[in-house]
Design a protein around this motif. Structure first.
Motif, PDB file in Angstrom:
ATOM      1  N   THR A  55      51.058  29.858  41.642  1.00 55.36           N
ATOM      2  CA  THR A  55      51.570  29.773  40.269  1.00 55.36           C
ATOM      3  C   THR A  55      50.548  29.044  39.402  1.00 55.36           C
ATOM      4  OG1 THR A  55      52.660  27.632  40.610  1.00 55.36           O
ATOM      5  CG2 THR A  55      53.941  29.635  41.128  1.00 55.36           C
ATOM      6  N   ASN A  56      50.703  29.147  38.100  1.00 50.15           N
ATOM      7  CA  ASN A  56      49.809  28.435  37.185  1.00 50.15           C
ATOM      8  C   ASN A  56      49.799  26.941  37.493  1.00 50.15           C
ATOM      9  OD1 ASN A  56      49.571  30.938  36.031  1.00 50.15           O
ATOM     10  ND2 ASN A  56      50.564  30.409  34.098  1.00 50.15           N
ATOM     11  N   GLU A  57      50.982  26.395  37.746  1.00 56.88           N
ATOM     12  CA  GLU A  57      51.105  24.953  37.991  1.00 56.88           C
ATOM     13  C   GLU A  57      50.405  24.559  39.292  1.00 56.88           C
ATOM     14  OE1 GLU A  57      53.875  26.435  35.203  1.00 56.88           O
ATOM     15  OE2 GLU A  57      53.688  27.026  37.324  1.00 56.88           O
ATOM     16  N   GLU A 116      46.609  24.839  38.775  1.00 55.38           N
ATOM     17  CA  GLU A 116      46.086  23.828  37.845  1.00 55.38           C
ATOM     18  C   GLU A 116      45.910  22.465  38.513  1.00 55.38           C
ATOM     19  OE1 GLU A 116      46.486  22.459  33.213  1.00 55.38           O
ATOM     20  OE2 GLU A 116      48.246  23.337  34.162  1.00 55.38           O
ATOM     21  N   ARG A 173      41.893  40.226  28.658  1.00 56.92           N
ATOM     22  CA  ARG A 173      42.514  38.906  28.484  1.00 56.92           C
ATOM     23  C   ARG A 173      41.622  37.797  29.035  1.00 56.92           C
ATOM     24  NH1 ARG A 173      48.629  40.683  30.026  1.00 56.92           N
ATOM     25  NH2 ARG A 173      49.398  40.973  27.897  1.00 56.92           N
ATOM     26  N   THR A 223      48.234  36.960  32.820  1.00 52.73           N
ATOM     27  CA  THR A 223      49.090  36.744  31.657  1.00 52.73           C
ATOM     28  C   THR A 223      48.371  35.872  30.635  1.00 52.73           C
ATOM     29  OG1 THR A 223      50.050  34.761  32.633  1.00 52.73           O
ATOM     30  CG2 THR A 223      51.145  36.864  33.114  1.00 52.73           C
ATOM     31  N   ASP A 224      48.896  35.858  29.421  1.00 51.21           N
ATOM     32  CA  ASP A 224      48.343  34.968  28.394  1.00 51.21           C
ATOM     33  C   ASP A 224      48.485  33.511  28.829  1.00 51.21           C
ATOM     34  OD1 ASP A 224      47.617  37.053  26.699  1.00 51.21           O
ATOM     35  OD2 ASP A 224      49.564  37.079  25.694  1.00 51.21           O
ATOM     36  N   GLU A 225      49.597  33.188  29.500  1.00 52.75           N
ATOM     37  CA  GLU A 225      49.827  31.819  29.943  1.00 52.75           C
ATOM     38  C   GLU A 225      48.775  31.389  30.969  1.00 52.75           C
ATOM     39  OE1 GLU A 225      53.300  33.505  28.124  1.00 52.75           O
ATOM     40  OE2 GLU A 225      52.162  34.219  29.873  1.00 52.75           O
ATOM     41  N   LEU A 226      48.448  32.295  31.908  1.00 59.61           N
ATOM     42  CA  LEU A 226      47.410  31.978  32.891  1.00 59.61           C
ATOM     43  C   LEU A 226      46.077  31.732  32.197  1.00 59.61           C
ATOM     44  CD1 LEU A 226      46.216  31.830  35.795  1.00 59.61           C
ATOM     45  CD2 LEU A 226      45.872  34.304  35.631  1.00 59.61           C
ATOM     46  N   CYS A 227      45.704  32.616  31.279  1.00 61.05           N
ATOM     47  CA  CYS A 227      44.412  32.501  30.611  1.00 61.05           C
ATOM     48  C   CYS A 227      44.329  31.246  29.746  1.00 61.05           C
ATOM     49  CB  CYS A 227      44.140  33.757  29.787  1.00 61.05           C
ATOM     50  SG  CYS A 227      43.887  35.232  30.812  1.00 61.05           S
ATOM     51  N   ASP A 228      45.443  30.897  29.107  1.00 61.47           N
ATOM     52  CA  ASP A 228      45.477  29.659  28.312  1.00 61.47           C
ATOM     53  C   ASP A 228      45.241  28.444  29.203  1.00 61.47           C
ATOM     54  OD1 ASP A 228      45.988  31.066  26.000  1.00 61.47           O
ATOM     55  OD2 ASP A 228      48.151  30.690  26.005  1.00 61.47           O
ATOM     56  N   MET A 229      45.812  28.462  30.398  1.00 62.16           N
ATOM     57  CA  MET A 229      45.616  27.355  31.329  1.00 62.16           C
ATOM     58  C   MET A 229      44.174  27.305  31.819  1.00 62.16           C
ATOM     59  SD  MET A 229      45.255  26.533  34.786  1.00 62.16           S
ATOM     60  CE  MET A 229      45.999  27.800  35.815  1.00 62.16           C
TER      61      MET A 229
END
Length: 412
Positions: free
Chosen positions: A220-222, A225, A290, A255-261
């Motif tokens: 997951t992103n979390e 990270e 993305r 996803t946009d959320e992954l790329c933002d992270m």
């Protein structure tokens, strides 16, 4: 003056005609090489059938966690989802007891059921060829002897690998780490990851860290990270790389959320693995777009595979399509001598021939480095056609991409 200009123009036109002739063989077959974009309608039809049988919505399909949770791992499920021959099913049945397999619904939709030589099927579904006793080793790179701490593999002076997981969006049949697939999916123990990071802290020459697995983007992103944050806090770590097939096997993961992270941890690079133009679909183009918009350079590490891409025209088309997807062809790996993968291996001469048909015949941006991973973990060795023929006092004899041999002056 006008006469000279006319003669120069005629000479230029003659040369242009000669150059065109050198790639005429490629131009004749280029349009016949299948790509994911060209096959959009067939893939869409496969997708609708798979979605219907899995009772999936469009939202499900576009959810990377759904894709992972619904990977096909059972032969009975497979034959319900795709029209596949009894012969193929029998081969899977023979091989699956020894080598685990899994394929995402998305990647399954790329298979051409009526094509016995489908390059997607060959990469994703087991074959009885995996059971042939043709030698090979489960760990030809001797990773267990290059593991100084945690889940690290270290082969070079200033860089190393951290393996985060054994999970992938699909289990490639040519995988060099098939020994680590195991019986179950699991991310590596956080305690072991912390040992890896502590080792890096204590070895200040390490400036480049590659996160791999399995596939790090199955975290997951979390989860991902946590590791990125700890690495970026180490002053001497200059760059972080992620090696992932998820943008290809489960492009919904990007996803946009992954790329933002990810964007918070620059300089960061992502290397993917695309082995054939059929893998480059509209979804993959969206994923690489993305990633690029987040300022992350993308490289491709193809594996030279018999019956998949061991053809100069296919490899050229692949590399040209990759550039259109904002991906720089980085490496072509000679297939490693992994147990159960002998049927994918080519001769080194095949790889050299491919490199001969790239240099000069397409732009330098579309030319990766052909690499042999030396056995026993001795590292990557570039393999090239011979252009430096000999050297003498004040000159070097070189061969051009067209095969012309010339003496080039060398400064004494």
């Amino acid at each position: 003056m006008e006469k000279n200009l006319d003669e120069n123009r005629q000479a230029a036109l003659k040369r242009a005609s000669q150059l065109k002739d050198t790639i005429d063989d490629y131009l004749q077959v280029k349009s016949k090489i299948k790509t994911g974009i060209k096959m959009k309608n067939e893939i869409e039809n496969n997708k609708k059938l798979i979605m219907s049988k899995l009772k999936a919505t469009e939202d499900n399909w576009n959810d990377w966690k759904w894709q992972l949770d619904n990977r096909i791992t059972d032969i009975n499920d497979l034959k319900e989802l795709i029209n596949i021959s009894d012969e193929t099913l029998e081969e899977i049945k023979l091989a699956e007891d020894k080598y685990r397999w899994a394929i995402s619904p998305y990647f399954l939709s790329l298979i051409e059921p009526g094509d016995p030589d489908c390059v997607i099927k060959k990469q994703a579904l087991p074959s009885s060829l995996e059971l042939q006793n043709n030698g090979g080793k489960l760990d030809p790179m001797k990773e267990e002897l290059t593991n100084p701490a945690g889940t690290i593999t270290r082969r070079y002076p200033d860089r190393l690998i951290i393996k985060l997981t054994n999970i992938c969006g699909m289990f490639c049949r040519h995988c060099q780490r098939r020994r680590e697939i195991g019986e179950t999916d699991q991310h590596h123990n956080q305690k072991e990851i912390n040992k890896s990071i502590e080792y890096i802290k204590n070895n200040k020459e390490i400036r480049d860290v590659l996160l791999t697995g399995g596939d790090p983007l199955t975290l997951t992103n979390e989860q991902l990270e946590k590791t990125l944050k700890k690495l970026r806090a180490i002053d001497h770590v200059e760059i972080i790389r992620i090696g992932s097939r998820m943008p290809v096997s489960v492009p919904q993961r990007i996803t946009d959320e992954l790329c933002d992270m990810l964007e918070k941890y620059h300089p960061l690079y992502i290397n993917i693995q695309v082995n054939h133009p059929k893998e480059l679909t509209a979804e993959v183009y969206q994923a690489t777009k993305r990633i690029s918009k987040a300022g992350i350079p993308i490289g491709n590490q193809a594996v030279l595979l018999k019956g998949i891409n061991d053809n100069p025209h296919v490899m050229k088309k692949l590399n040209q399509e990759l550039l259109k997807a904002r991906v720089k062809p980085y490496y072509i790996f000679h297939a490693k001598n992994v147990k159960g993968t002998k049927h994918f291996q080519t001769s080194v001469s095949t790889g050299i021939e491919i490199m001969e048909k790239l240099r000069g015949y397409t732009s330098g941006m579309a030319i990766p480095t052909y690499i042999i991973n030396a056995p026993e973990g001795l590292g990557k060795t570039p393999i090239n056609p011979i252009y430096n023929i000999s050297q003498g006092k004040g000159y070097i004899k070189i061969r051009t991409w067209e095969g012309k041999v010339i003496n080039y002056p060398d400064i004494l």
